[in-house]
Enzyme design. Sequence first.
Site, PDB file in Angstrom:
ATOM      1  N   LYS A  91      -5.713   5.149   9.024  1.00 29.35           N
ATOM      2  CA  LYS A  91      -6.734   5.530   8.042  1.00 29.35           C
ATOM      3  C   LYS A  91      -7.789   6.351   8.760  1.00 29.35           C
ATOM      4  O   LYS A  91      -8.766   5.827   9.288  1.00 29.35           O
ATOM      5  CB  LYS A  91      -7.344   4.273   7.400  1.00 29.35           C
ATOM      6  CG  LYS A  91      -8.136   4.580   6.122  1.00 29.35           C
ATOM      7  CD  LYS A  91      -8.376   3.311   5.337  1.00 29.35           C
ATOM      8  CE  LYS A  91      -9.382   3.435   4.227  1.00 29.35           C
ATOM      9  NZ  LYS A  91      -9.197   4.515   3.281  1.00 29.35           N
ATOM     10  N   SER A 108     -12.873  -3.754  -0.159  1.00 31.14           N
ATOM     11  CA  SER A 108     -13.213  -3.242   1.169  1.00 31.14           C
ATOM     12  C   SER A 108     -14.723  -3.082   1.282  1.00 31.14           C
ATOM     13  O   SER A 108     -15.373  -2.620   0.339  1.00 31.14           O
ATOM     14  CB  SER A 108     -12.554  -1.882   1.412  1.00 31.14           C
ATOM     15  OG  SER A 108     -11.161  -1.990   1.368  1.00 31.14           O
ATOM     16  N   ARG A 167       0.859  -1.186   0.000  1.00 30.23           N
ATOM     17  CA  ARG A 167       0.000   0.000   0.000  1.00 30.23           C
ATOM     18  C   ARG A 167       0.895   1.235   0.000  1.00 30.23           C
ATOM     19  O   ARG A 167       1.610   1.482   0.959  1.00 30.23           O
ATOM     20  CB  ARG A 167      -0.905  -0.024   1.237  1.00 30.23           C
ATOM     21  CG  ARG A 167      -1.914   1.101   1.259  1.00 30.23           C
ATOM     22  CD  ARG A 167      -2.997   0.841   2.273  1.00 30.23           C
ATOM     23  NE  ARG A 167      -2.537   0.905   3.639  1.00 30.23           N
ATOM     24  CZ  ARG A 167      -3.339   0.828   4.697  1.00 30.23           C
ATOM     25  NH1 ARG A 167      -4.638   0.653   4.528  1.00 30.23           N
ATOM     26  NH2 ARG A 167      -2.876   0.895   5.920  1.00 30.23           N
TER      27      ARG A 167
END
Length: 209
Positions: free
Chosen positions: A140, A111, A42
Amino acid sequence: MKKNEIDYTLYLCTDRELMSTDTLEEAAEQAIKGGCTVVQLREKNCSSLEFYETAKKIRKITRKYNIPLIINDRVDIALAVDADGVHVGQSDLPAKVVRHIIGEDKIMGVSAAKLSEARQAVEAGADYLGVGAMYPTDTKTDARPVTMEELKEIRSAVNVPIVVIGGINQKTLHNFKGTGIDGLAVVSAVISAENIERAAHNMVTGFRA
């Protein structure tokens, strides 16, 4: 490695800003040695070229240990380095489009923070779901919260593997016993640890106990 044989027990999401090692390759290798079963690369704050070069390096490590490499969001990077799959969120390319681009053989994760999203993802061809955020997390800040009740609803409604994400660590992993989930997606709980290998090992043994 066949898609239906993948072990999702400990799913590492990388974050170079949080890692305790000098390089991302070191962090990934230590996590795998500790028992990490999937690596998701990521990279939010780097150029396409840097992402590609990093992905190539991580790909060598995951191949060495026969661990799936998933690329977050960037379908082009996933295809460029022949990663095992790609993971997309609700604001990324639609899952149906991603499936069309990557074909049937590669893994697609999606997700989901609510039941309708989970159902849509499976209909679009998702091989697994990342459900969360289960707890508030610094990695996040815009993540939508998911309750245990919602997680259980999603689990009973879909037949694909589920990994939970968002504030998953040594203290919270025990809350998922008996929920039927397939794995824990971790970021800081492993990658920020002074001893990444030991942190990964402790997460895996805690989940499997």
